[in-house]
Write a protein that holds these residues in place. Structure first.
Motif, PDB file in Angstrom:
ATOM      1  N   GLU A   1       0.821  -1.206   0.000  1.00 24.53           N
ATOM      2  CA  GLU A   1       0.000   0.000   0.000  1.00 24.53           C
ATOM      3  C   GLU A   1       0.856   1.257   0.000  1.00 24.53           C
ATOM      4  O   GLU A   1       0.361   2.355   0.234  1.00 24.53           O
ATOM      5  N   GLY A   2       2.136   1.110  -0.238  1.00 23.75           N
ATOM      6  CA  GLY A   2       3.041   2.258  -0.282  1.00 23.75           C
ATOM      7  C   GLY A   2       3.201   2.805  -1.697  1.00 23.75           C
ATOM      8  O   GLY A   2       2.543   2.354  -2.632  1.00 23.75           O
ATOM      9  N   ASP A   3       4.094   3.798  -1.816  1.00 23.84           N
ATOM     10  CA  ASP A   3       4.320   4.450  -3.108  1.00 23.84           C
ATOM     11  C   ASP A   3       5.541   3.883  -3.826  1.00 23.84           C
ATOM     12  O   ASP A   3       5.867   4.299  -4.931  1.00 23.84           O
ATOM     13  N   GLU A   4       6.238   2.989  -3.141  1.00 23.72           N
ATOM     14  CA  GLU A   4       7.456   2.456  -3.748  1.00 23.72           C
ATOM     15  C   GLU A   4       7.411   0.935  -3.782  1.00 23.72           C
ATOM     16  O   GLU A   4       6.751   0.299  -2.970  1.00 23.72           O
ATOM     17  N   GLU A   5       8.147   0.379  -4.732  1.00 23.78           N
ATOM     18  CA  GLU A   5       8.249  -1.071  -4.839  1.00 23.78           C
ATOM     19  C   GLU A   5       8.834  -1.636  -3.545  1.00 23.78           C
ATOM     20  O   GLU A   5       9.690  -1.009  -2.934  1.00 23.78           O
ATOM     21  N   LEU A   6       8.356  -2.788  -3.139  1.00 23.85           N
ATOM     22  CA  LEU A   6       8.972  -3.458  -1.993  1.00 23.85           C
ATOM     23  C   LEU A   6       9.242  -4.915  -2.346  1.00 23.85           C
ATOM     24  O   LEU A   6       8.607  -5.484  -3.230  1.00 23.85           O
ATOM     25  N   THR A   7      10.222  -5.474  -1.672  1.00 22.10           N
ATOM     26  CA  THR A   7      10.611  -6.865  -1.950  1.00 22.10           C
ATOM     27  C   THR A   7      10.667  -7.660  -0.658  1.00 22.10           C
ATOM     28  O   THR A   7      11.367  -7.285   0.285  1.00 22.10           O
TER      29      THR A   7
ATOM     30  N   LEU B   1      11.010 -28.273  10.761  1.00 20.17           N
ATOM     31  CA  LEU B   1      10.080 -27.928  11.845  1.00 20.17           C
ATOM     32  C   LEU B   1      10.610 -28.463  13.169  1.00 20.17           C
ATOM     33  O   LEU B   1      11.135 -29.572  13.249  1.00 20.17           O
ATOM     34  N   THR B   2      10.429 -27.675  14.216  1.00 15.93           N
ATOM     35  CA  THR B   2      10.911 -28.091  15.537  1.00 15.93           C
ATOM     36  C   THR B   2       9.924 -29.038  16.219  1.00 15.93           C
ATOM     37  O   THR B   2      10.253 -29.660  17.218  1.00 15.93           O
ATOM     38  N   GLY B   3       8.726 -29.140  15.681  1.00 17.59           N
ATOM     39  CA  GLY B   3       7.731 -30.050  16.250  1.00 17.59           C
ATOM     40  C   GLY B   3       6.484 -30.027  15.378  1.00 17.59           C
ATOM     41  O   GLY B   3       6.422 -29.289  14.404  1.00 17.59           O
ATOM     42  N   PRO B   4       5.505 -30.863  15.748  1.00 15.26           N
ATOM     43  CA  PRO B   4       4.276 -30.891  14.949  1.00 15.26           C
ATOM     44  C   PRO B   4       3.512 -29.575  15.053  1.00 15.26           C
ATOM     45  O   PRO B   4       3.584 -28.886  16.065  1.00 15.26           O
ATOM     46  N   LEU B   5       2.815 -29.240  13.987  1.00 21.05           N
ATOM     47  CA  LEU B   5       1.952 -28.050  13.980  1.00 21.05           C
ATOM     48  C   LEU B   5       0.505 -28.535  13.946  1.00 21.05           C
ATOM     49  O   LEU B   5       0.115 -29.257  13.026  1.00 21.05           O
ATOM     50  N   ARG B   6      -0.245 -28.178  14.980  1.00 25.42           N
ATOM     51  CA  ARG B   6      -1.609 -28.680  15.082  1.00 25.42           C
ATOM     52  C   ARG B   6      -2.601 -27.549  14.893  1.00 25.42           C
ATOM     53  O   ARG B   6      -2.347 -26.408  15.310  1.00 25.42           O
ATOM     54  N   ALA B   7      -3.737 -27.888  14.308  1.00 22.26           N
ATOM     55  CA  ALA B   7      -4.801 -26.904  14.110  1.00 22.26           C
ATOM     56  C   ALA B   7      -5.093 -26.217  15.431  1.00 22.26           C
ATOM     57  O   ALA B   7      -5.214 -26.873  16.467  1.00 22.26           O
ATOM     58  N   GLY B   8      -5.172 -24.909  15.402  1.00 19.89           N
ATOM     59  CA  GLY B   8      -5.417 -24.150  16.621  1.00 19.89           C
ATOM     60  C   GLY B   8      -4.151 -23.517  17.185  1.00 19.89           C
ATOM     61  O   GLY B   8      -4.227 -22.551  17.936  1.00 19.89           O
ATOM     62  N   ASP B   9      -2.988 -24.082  16.816  1.00 17.03           N
ATOM     63  CA  ASP B   9      -1.720 -23.450  17.213  1.00 17.03           C
ATOM     64  C   ASP B   9      -1.594 -22.115  16.480  1.00 17.03           C
ATOM     65  O   ASP B   9      -2.251 -21.878  15.465  1.00 17.03           O
ATOM     66  N   GLU B  10      -0.697 -21.283  17.003  1.00 10.06           N
ATOM     67  CA  GLU B  10      -0.387 -20.043  16.294  1.00 10.06           C
ATOM     68  C   GLU B  10       1.106 -19.999  16.029  1.00 10.06           C
ATOM     69  O   GLU B  10       1.912 -20.365  16.880  1.00 10.06           O
ATOM     70  N   VAL B  11       1.437 -19.542  14.845  1.00 12.18           N
ATOM     71  CA  VAL B  11       2.841 -19.443  14.449  1.00 12.18           C
ATOM     72  C   VAL B  11       3.148 -17.964  14.203  1.00 12.18           C
ATOM     73  O   VAL B  11       2.397 -17.280  13.520  1.00 12.18           O
ATOM     74  N   THR B  12       4.238 -17.495  14.798  1.00  9.43           N
ATOM     75  CA  THR B  12       4.664 -16.122  14.529  1.00  9.43           C
ATOM     76  C   THR B  12       5.761 -16.155  13.475  1.00  9.43           C
ATOM     77  O   THR B  12       6.753 -16.863  13.613  1.00  9.43           O
ATOM     78  N   LEU B  13       5.526 -15.414  12.413  1.00  8.97           N
ATOM     79  CA  LEU B  13       6.493 -15.323  11.323  1.00  8.97           C
ATOM     80  C   LEU B  13       7.026 -13.895  11.278  1.00  8.97           C
ATOM     81  O   LEU B  13       6.259 -12.940  11.426  1.00  8.97           O
ATOM     82  N   THR B  14       8.326 -13.759  11.090  1.00 13.13           N
ATOM     83  CA  THR B  14       8.903 -12.433  10.880  1.00 13.13           C
ATOM     84  C   THR B  14       9.257 -12.315   9.402  1.00 13.13           C
ATOM     85  O   THR B  14      10.107 -13.052   8.898  1.00 13.13           O
ATOM     86  N   LEU B  15       8.562 -11.438   8.713  1.00 15.37           N
ATOM     87  CA  LEU B  15       8.814 -11.236   7.293  1.00 15.37           C
ATOM     88  C   LEU B  15       9.939 -10.220   7.138  1.00 15.37           C
ATOM     89  O   LEU B  15       9.940  -9.174   7.794  1.00 15.37           O
ATOM     90  N   GLU B  16      10.903 -10.545   6.283  1.00 21.58           N
ATOM     91  CA  GLU B  16      12.066  -9.671   6.081  1.00 21.58           C
ATOM     92  C   GLU B  16      11.978  -9.013   4.720  1.00 21.58           C
ATOM     93  O   GLU B  16      11.704  -9.672   3.714  1.00 21.58           O
ATOM     94  N   LEU B  17      12.226  -7.693   4.715  1.00 19.73           N
ATOM     95  CA  LEU B  17      12.097  -6.931   3.476  1.00 19.73           C
ATOM     96  C   LEU B  17      13.446  -6.375   3.045  1.00 19.73           C
ATOM     97  O   LEU B  17      14.360  -6.234   3.860  1.00 19.73           O
ATOM     98  N   ALA B  18      13.545  -6.082   1.754  1.00 21.55           N
ATOM     99  CA  ALA B  18      14.837  -5.701   1.172  1.00 21.55           C
ATOM    100  C   ALA B  18      15.449  -4.456   1.806  1.00 21.55           C
ATOM    101  O   ALA B  18      16.666  -4.313   1.831  1.00 21.55           O
ATOM    102  N   ASP B  19      14.627  -3.570   2.353  1.00 20.36           N
ATOM    103  CA  ASP B  19      15.185  -2.350   2.955  1.00 20.36           C
ATOM    104  C   ASP B  19      15.616  -2.579   4.409  1.00 20.36           C
ATOM    105  O   ASP B  19      15.978  -1.637   5.108  1.00 20.36           O
TER     106      ASP B  19
END
Ligand SMILES: [Cu+2]
Length: 191
Positions: free
Chosen positions: A82-88, A143-161
């Motif tokens: 939603e910004g004015d510049e390309e992001l990666t 994976l460090t262990g099984p992922l079961r429905a109802g669990d929550e996973v935190t992901l850190t998205l990394e961007l080019a800047d």
């Protein structure tokens, strides 16, 4: 001189009103000071980090129950620039997996296979990308262990800047999407 004095006397006579007026002036000054502050901030807003421009919707991670290979999974979501510049999007990390890769689906020798996306996922200003079974996805490997429905996973998205954004994704049951995600005959993918 007389002009000044008469002005002063008018000033004295209307002191009460002037006090109110002065207060109003002070308030206006404060407001316009804020106004000018925010206008000085505008160039900063235009140069927002990629993380500030990136809007993530409907993230989810495939559960491992019933998976052929429970050492890996995938995360899906909708990404919008939603910004004015390309992001990666250059990568991601999570506590639940040793590594994360951005994958695309490609047809190699007539077979649909997934492979790491070279150069990251580029989003033009105002454009979005759907990460979904059978298409782009974030591959969670080791994976460090099984992922079961109802669990929550935190992901850190990394961007080019260098900016990052955190996404909390619910784990959803693994279903027939397997056949879209690992197209038939491509159980052995390139990692
Ligand atoms: Cu993959």
């Amino acid at each position: 001189m007389s002009h000044t004095r008469s002005a002063l006397s008018r000033l004295t006579r209307s002191r009460a009103r002037l006090g109110a007026a002065a207060l109003t002036v002070a308030l206006v000054a404060t407001v316009s000071a804020c106004g000018s502050d925010s206008s000085t901030d505008e160039p900063k807003a235009a140069a927002a980090t990629s993380a500030e421009s990136l809007v993530v919707e409907d993230p989810w991670v495939r559960g491992t129950d019933g998976a052929k290979d429970a050492t890996m999974s995938a995360a899906f979501m909708v990404l919008d620039n939603e910004g004015d510049e390309e992001l990666t999007l250059t990568g991601a990390s999570t506590d639940v997996a040793r590594s994360v890769e951005i994958h695309e689906m490609a047809v190699v020798d007539g077979k649909s296979v997934m492979r790491e996306l070279d150069g990251g996922l580029v989003l033009s200003p105002g454009k979005g990308q759907l990460l979904q079974p059978g298409g782009f996805h974030l591959m969670l490997m080791g994976l460090t262990g099984p992922l079961r429905a109802g669990d929550e996973v935190t992901l850190t998205l990394e961007l080019a800047d260098g900016s990052t954004t955190e996404v909390t994704a619910p784990v959803k049951a693994f279903t027939e999407e397997e056949e879209h995600y690992h197209a038939p005959g491509t159980g052995d993918h390139e990692h």
